[in-house]
Design a protein around this motif. Structure first.
Motif, PDB file in Angstrom:
ATOM      1  N   UNK A  52      20.988  19.187 -29.566  1.00 55.33           N
ATOM      2  CA  UNK A  52      20.884  18.420 -30.799  1.00 55.33           C
ATOM      3  C   UNK A  52      22.286  18.109 -31.296  1.00 55.33           C
ATOM      4  N   UNK A  53      22.353  17.186 -32.249  1.00 56.90           N
ATOM      5  CA  UNK A  53      23.625  16.864 -32.882  1.00 56.90           C
ATOM      6  C   UNK A  53      24.254  15.563 -32.433  1.00 56.90           C
ATOM      7  N   UNK A  95      19.007  16.530 -22.935  1.00 63.03           N
ATOM      8  CA  UNK A  95      20.139  15.722 -23.334  1.00 63.03           C
ATOM      9  C   UNK A  95      20.060  15.164 -24.732  1.00 63.03           C
ATOM     10  N   UNK A  96      21.236  14.837 -25.261  1.00 63.18           N
ATOM     11  CA  UNK A  96      21.351  14.173 -26.555  1.00 63.18           C
ATOM     12  C   UNK A  96      22.404  13.076 -26.417  1.00 63.18           C
ATOM     13  N   UNK A  97      22.117  11.911 -26.990  1.00 67.65           N
ATOM     14  CA  UNK A  97      22.983  10.752 -26.808  1.00 67.65           C
ATOM     15  C   UNK A  97      24.107  10.747 -27.844  1.00 67.65           C
ATOM     16  N   UNK A 102      33.373  18.307 -30.890  1.00 65.21           N
ATOM     17  CA  UNK A 102      34.058  17.159 -30.313  1.00 65.21           C
ATOM     18  C   UNK A 102      34.838  16.452 -31.411  1.00 65.21           C
ATOM     19  N   UNK A 103      36.148  16.436 -31.277  1.00 63.11           N
ATOM     20  CA  UNK A 103      37.027  15.771 -32.234  1.00 63.11           C
ATOM     21  C   UNK A 103      37.722  14.584 -31.572  1.00 63.11           C
ATOM     22  N   UNK A 104      38.282  13.724 -32.392  1.00 66.60           N
ATOM     23  CA  UNK A 104      39.042  12.566 -31.904  1.00 66.60           C
ATOM     24  C   UNK A 104      38.265  11.809 -30.831  1.00 66.60           C
ATOM     25  N   UNK A 120      29.401  17.800 -33.730  1.00 64.27           N
ATOM     26  CA  UNK A 120      29.168  19.117 -33.145  1.00 64.27           C
ATOM     27  C   UNK A 120      27.784  19.124 -32.522  1.00 64.27           C
ATOM     28  N   UNK A 121      27.756  19.339 -31.238  1.00 64.73           N
ATOM     29  CA  UNK A 121      26.490  19.453 -30.520  1.00 64.73           C
ATOM     30  C   UNK A 121      26.065  20.911 -30.462  1.00 64.73           C
TER      31      UNK A 121
END
Length: 129
Positions: A7-8, A122-124, A83-85, A19-20
């Motif tokens: 998710x996320x 999975x999450x897109x 996940x940043x930038x 953030x996943x």
């Protein structure tokens, strides 16, 4: 039934953050290393980051090093990918997968998707302005 649920994901502008989460049901994650993988349209699935069962060892792909961080909270049976930038080239479906500990395969986590035991659906993540 053992399963992983990501998710996320979502739409984010370049330079933004997400953030996943990868949550397990039917089994406890503390017996497993966890990897995050991604697959962009027309491309092969690639390893992004892996974390061992205790959380003491992580591998991160060069393409995301310094921008992505993998962590885990075994008490919550969840693994995270911060996940940043974010860049447009980070656009992909992100999957988490579990690798049972004790088989000596953790070193192959990033490079060999076939060693993983369980996969989420999975999450897109879409990075676009």
């Amino acid at each position: 039934q053992s399963q992983l649920v990501e998710s996320g994901g979502g739409l984010v502008q370049p330079g933004g953050s997400l953030r996943l989460s990868c949550a397990a049901s039917g089994f406890t994650l503390d017996n497993y290393a966890i990897g995050w993988f991604r697959q962009a349209p027309g491309k092969e699935r690639e390893g992004v980051a892996c974390i061992n069962s205790s959380g003491g060892v992580t591998y991160v792909a060069d393409s995301v090093k310094g921008r992505f961080t993998i962590s885990r909270d075994n008490a919550k049976n969840t693994v995270y990918l911060r996940m940043n930038s974010l860049k447009p080239e980070d656009t992909a479906v992100y999957y988490c997968a579990a690798l049972i500990k004790g088989r000596g395969l953790f070193s192959k986590c990033l490079s060999s998707t076939y060693v993983m035991d369980y996969w989420g659906k999975g999450t897109l993540v879409t990075v676009s302005s």
